[in-house]
Motif scaffolding. Structure first.
Motif, PDB file in Angstrom:
ATOM      1  N   GLY A 179       0.792  -1.226   0.000  1.00 35.48           N
ATOM      2  CA  GLY A 179       0.000   0.000   0.000  1.00 35.48           C
ATOM      3  C   GLY A 179       0.820   1.269   0.000  1.00 35.48           C
ATOM      4  N   LEU A 180       2.085   1.178  -0.407  1.00 34.65           N
ATOM      5  CA  LEU A 180       2.970   2.344  -0.393  1.00 34.65           C
ATOM      6  C   LEU A 180       3.260   2.895  -1.788  1.00 34.65           C
ATOM      7  CD1 LEU A 180       5.533   1.229   2.342  1.00 34.65           C
ATOM      8  CD2 LEU A 180       3.710   2.927   2.560  1.00 34.65           C
ATOM      9  N   GLU A 181       2.500   2.461  -2.775  1.00 32.42           N
ATOM     10  CA  GLU A 181       2.755   2.957  -4.125  1.00 32.42           C
ATOM     11  C   GLU A 181       2.550   4.467  -4.199  1.00 32.42           C
ATOM     12  OE1 GLU A 181       1.991   1.624  -8.756  1.00 32.42           O
ATOM     13  OE2 GLU A 181       0.683   0.826  -7.195  1.00 32.42           O
ATOM     14  N   TRP A 182       1.630   4.979  -3.405  1.00 31.52           N
ATOM     15  CA  TRP A 182       1.404   6.430  -3.377  1.00 31.52           C
ATOM     16  C   TRP A 182       2.684   7.175  -2.973  1.00 31.52           C
ATOM     17  CZ3 TRP A 182       2.220   9.336   0.988  1.00 31.52           C
ATOM     18  CH2 TRP A 182       2.354   8.623   2.192  1.00 31.52           C
ATOM     19  N   LEU A 183       3.446   6.607  -2.023  1.00 29.09           N
ATOM     20  CA  LEU A 183       4.669   7.258  -1.556  1.00 29.09           C
ATOM     21  C   LEU A 183       5.718   7.290  -2.671  1.00 29.09           C
ATOM     22  CD1 LEU A 183       6.291   8.529   0.726  1.00 29.09           C
ATOM     23  CD2 LEU A 183       6.934   6.211   1.464  1.00 29.09           C
ATOM     24  N   TRP A 184       5.791   6.216  -3.431  1.00 34.12           N
ATOM     25  CA  TRP A 184       6.710   6.165  -4.571  1.00 34.12           C
ATOM     26  C   TRP A 184       6.359   7.239  -5.588  1.00 34.12           C
ATOM     27  CZ3 TRP A 184      11.041   3.542  -6.300  1.00 34.12           C
ATOM     28  CH2 TRP A 184      11.285   3.602  -7.677  1.00 34.12           C
ATOM     29  N   ARG A 185       5.095   7.341  -5.909  1.00 34.32           N
ATOM     30  CA  ARG A 185       4.666   8.321  -6.910  1.00 34.32           C
ATOM     31  C   ARG A 185       4.870   9.744  -6.400  1.00 34.32           C
ATOM     32  NH1 ARG A 185      -0.601   7.258 -10.267  1.00 34.32           N
ATOM     33  NH2 ARG A 185       0.593   8.708 -11.562  1.00 34.32           N
ATOM     34  N   LEU A 186       4.610   9.950  -5.105  1.00 28.59           N
ATOM     35  CA  LEU A 186       4.795  11.282  -4.529  1.00 28.59           C
ATOM     36  C   LEU A 186       6.256  11.713  -4.602  1.00 28.59           C
ATOM     37  CD1 LEU A 186       3.854  13.770  -2.976  1.00 28.59           C
ATOM     38  CD2 LEU A 186       4.099  12.448  -0.860  1.00 28.59           C
ATOM     39  N   THR A 187       7.178  10.836  -4.234  1.00 23.54           N
ATOM     40  CA  THR A 187       8.596  11.180  -4.262  1.00 23.54           C
ATOM     41  C   THR A 187       9.127  11.273  -5.694  1.00 23.54           C
ATOM     42  OG1 THR A 187       9.169   8.826  -3.980  1.00 23.54           O
ATOM     43  CG2 THR A 187       9.059  10.188  -1.992  1.00 23.54           C
ATOM     44  N   SER A 188       8.473  10.591  -6.622  1.00 23.13           N
ATOM     45  CA  SER A 188       8.903  10.638  -8.024  1.00 23.13           C
ATOM     46  C   SER A 188       8.477  11.933  -8.705  1.00 23.13           C
ATOM     47  CB  SER A 188       8.333   9.446  -8.805  1.00 23.13           C
ATOM     48  OG  SER A 188       8.779   8.221  -8.263  1.00 23.13           O
ATOM     49  N   ASP A 189       7.343  12.496  -8.282  1.00 17.58           N
ATOM     50  CA  ASP A 189       6.824  13.720  -8.913  1.00 17.58           C
ATOM     51  C   ASP A 189       6.134  14.592  -7.872  1.00 17.58           C
ATOM     52  OD1 ASP A 189       6.007  15.619 -10.698  1.00 17.58           O
ATOM     53  OD2 ASP A 189       4.610  14.346 -11.804  1.00 17.58           O
ATOM     54  N   PRO A 190       6.903  15.100  -6.886  1.00 15.99           N
ATOM     55  CA  PRO A 190       6.276  15.853  -5.791  1.00 15.99           C
ATOM     56  C   PRO A 190       5.601  17.144  -6.231  1.00 15.99           C
ATOM     57  CG  PRO A 190       8.677  16.058  -5.724  1.00 15.99           C
ATOM     58  CD  PRO A 190       8.361  15.005  -6.748  1.00 15.99           C
ATOM     59  N   VAL A 191       6.119  17.805  -7.275  1.00 17.47           N
ATOM     60  CA  VAL A 191       5.551  19.081  -7.709  1.00 17.47           C
ATOM     61  C   VAL A 191       4.097  18.928  -8.135  1.00 17.47           C
ATOM     62  CG1 VAL A 191       5.708  20.923  -9.425  1.00 17.47           C
ATOM     63  CG2 VAL A 191       7.797  20.014  -8.391  1.00 17.47           C
ATOM     64  N   HIS A 192       3.799  17.848  -8.853  1.00 23.08           N
ATOM     65  CA  HIS A 192       2.452  17.664  -9.380  1.00 23.08           C
ATOM     66  C   HIS A 192       1.538  16.870  -8.440  1.00 23.08           C
ATOM     67  CE1 HIS A 192       4.721  18.444 -13.201  1.00 23.08           C
ATOM     68  NE2 HIS A 192       3.666  19.193 -13.400  1.00 23.08           N
ATOM     69  N   LEU A 193       2.122  16.062  -7.550  1.00 27.96           N
ATOM     70  CA  LEU A 193       1.299  15.124  -6.797  1.00 27.96           C
ATOM     71  C   LEU A 193       1.188  15.421  -5.303  1.00 27.96           C
ATOM     72  CD1 LEU A 193       2.394  11.752  -8.459  1.00 27.96           C
ATOM     73  CD2 LEU A 193       0.368  13.117  -8.937  1.00 27.96           C
ATOM     74  N   TRP A 194       1.919  16.407  -4.794  1.00 23.56           N
ATOM     75  CA  TRP A 194       1.881  16.624  -3.348  1.00 23.56           C
ATOM     76  C   TRP A 194       0.474  16.952  -2.854  1.00 23.56           C
ATOM     77  CZ3 TRP A 194       0.315  21.002  -0.768  1.00 23.56           C
ATOM     78  CH2 TRP A 194       0.168  22.166  -1.532  1.00 23.56           C
ATOM     79  N   ARG A 195      -0.232  17.757  -3.643  1.00 22.24           N
ATOM     80  CA  ARG A 195      -1.582  18.148  -3.214  1.00 22.24           C
ATOM     81  C   ARG A 195      -2.503  16.932  -3.145  1.00 22.24           C
ATOM     82  NH1 ARG A 195      -4.143  22.975  -3.103  1.00 22.24           N
ATOM     83  NH2 ARG A 195      -2.360  23.940  -4.155  1.00 22.24           N
ATOM     84  N   ARG A 196      -2.403  16.057  -4.166  1.00 20.19           N
ATOM     85  CA  ARG A 196      -3.272  14.882  -4.196  1.00 20.19           C
ATOM     86  C   ARG A 196      -3.063  14.004  -2.970  1.00 20.19           C
ATOM     87  NH1 ARG A 196      -2.905  10.278  -8.844  1.00 20.19           N
ATOM     88  NH2 ARG A 196      -3.483  12.058 -10.155  1.00 20.19           N
ATOM     89  N   TYR A 197      -1.819  13.709  -2.641  1.00 21.66           N
ATOM     90  CA  TYR A 197      -1.551  12.720  -1.600  1.00 21.66           C
ATOM     91  C   TYR A 197      -1.532  13.289  -0.187  1.00 21.66           C
ATOM     92  CZ  TYR A 197      -0.531   9.483  -5.380  1.00 21.66           C
ATOM     93  OH  TYR A 197      -0.635   8.676  -6.484  1.00 21.66           O
ATOM     94  N   LEU A 198      -1.114  14.523  -0.028  1.00 21.63           N
ATOM     95  CA  LEU A 198      -1.001  15.071   1.318  1.00 21.63           C
ATOM     96  C   LEU A 198      -2.259  15.796   1.779  1.00 21.63           C
ATOM     97  CD1 LEU A 198       2.698  16.323   1.354  1.00 21.63           C
ATOM     98  CD2 LEU A 198       1.763  14.093   1.985  1.00 21.63           C
ATOM     99  N   LEU A 199      -2.958  16.460   0.873  1.00 22.41           N
ATOM    100  CA  LEU A 199      -4.159  17.182   1.262  1.00 22.41           C
ATOM    101  C   LEU A 199      -5.415  16.316   1.198  1.00 22.41           C
ATOM    102  CD1 LEU A 199      -3.637  20.710  -0.351  1.00 22.41           C
ATOM    103  CD2 LEU A 199      -2.973  19.876   1.916  1.00 22.41           C
ATOM    104  N   GLN A 200      -5.398  15.299   0.339  1.00 23.29           N
ATOM    105  CA  GLN A 200      -6.596  14.479   0.198  1.00 23.29           C
ATOM    106  C   GLN A 200      -6.711  13.405   1.273  1.00 23.29           C
ATOM    107  OE1 GLN A 200      -6.780  12.942  -3.788  1.00 23.29           O
ATOM    108  NE2 GLN A 200      -7.667  14.814  -4.594  1.00 23.29           N
TER     109      GLN A 200
END
Length: 258
Positions: free
Chosen positions: A217-238
């Motif tokens: 269940g950590l795929e989100w963390l991989w994607r976040l660290t791979s593209d933090p500029v575009h994905l930080w809002r999705r994973y951290l705020l949601q």
């Protein structure tokens, strides 16, 4: 797996999610592609749940899909917490690879809607190397592609002429779902699968998380660290919003069983 043998769906966040294993899900879509009439597949994750809650019109459209699977592990965990467990996650990325492999051996035709404008030749070459012998047509729409606009109409005509068995829509949520669910009834047949970045993962254009991260269940963390500029809002705020929606869902389930 024929559609008339499907188990009852799990009602979760206002959606009917099929409680199938990945293998059962793949078999279902292979069977659906061989039958008459088009179908639409969506794969639900946290991003979808949160954004659908804010847009009732989109949620009603999304809920009209023929088959809904749980893409994200948090959705699977939520189902278990609520006492209606889903067996496992069924991701669009994994379905994409499995169905492409099947099409090679079965001779079924594939149509892919997605990719950067002008990349058709590059992607065709990548498919020839990744899935040798696959009958595939790639269409890369313009960057400002409108799922209800004139380009969308032209793509429907192209698909009707190709008569594909599988149509993979790789435009990202929510554009891909809007296109698929608006136009599905204008097609004669084929299974439309909304798969986001699956094409990029399968063809080596993006690296996917290691299998152990996917399974834990950590795929989100991989994607976040791979593209933090575009994905930080999705994973951290949601995440907090999803937990709030889960609490509401738990209260609803508790009242229904009281």
């Amino acid at each position: 797996m024929p559609s008339d043998n499907l188990p009852g769906a799990v009602r979760l966040f206002g959606l009917d999610i099929l409680p199938l294993s990945f293998e059962q899900s793949t078999d279902l879509l292979v069977h659906a592609a061989a039958t008459k009439g088009p179908k639409v597949v969506v794969t639900t994750n946290v991003d979808h749940v949160v954004r659908l809650d804010r847009d009732p019109e989109l949620k009603a459209l999304y809920a009209s899909a023929d088959y809904t699977f749980a893409d994200g592990m948090p959705v699977v965990w939520a189902s278990r917490l609520l006492g209606t467990p889903l067996p496992e996650r069924v991701t669009g990325a994994d379905l994409f690879v499995a169905l492409c492999r099947h099409s090679v051996t079965s001779g079924q035709r594939v149509f892919v809607l997605g990719g950067r404008p002008g990349q058709e030749r590059l992607l065709q070459d990548r498919y020839a190397k990744r899935f040798p012998g696959m009958d595939v047509v790639v269409c890369c729409p313009p960057m400002n592609f409108d799922p209800a606009g004139s380009e969308a109409e032209a793509i429907v005509k192209t698909i009707r002429a190709c008569q594909p068995d599988f149509i993979f829509v790789c435009l990202g949520f929510e554009k891909q779902e809007r296109w698929a669910l608006r136009h599905v009834r204008r097609l004669d047949s084929g299974v439309i699968v909304c798969v986001g970045a699956a094409q990029e993962f399968a063809l080596g254009l993006k690296r996917r998380a290691p299998r152990w991260m996917q399974n834990s269940g950590l795929e989100w963390l991989w994607r976040l660290t791979s593209d933090p500029v575009h994905l930080w809002r999705r994973y951290l705020l949601q995440a907090p919003v999803f937990l709030w929606l889960l609490l509401q869902e738990w209260r609803t389930h508790r009242r229904s069983y009281a």
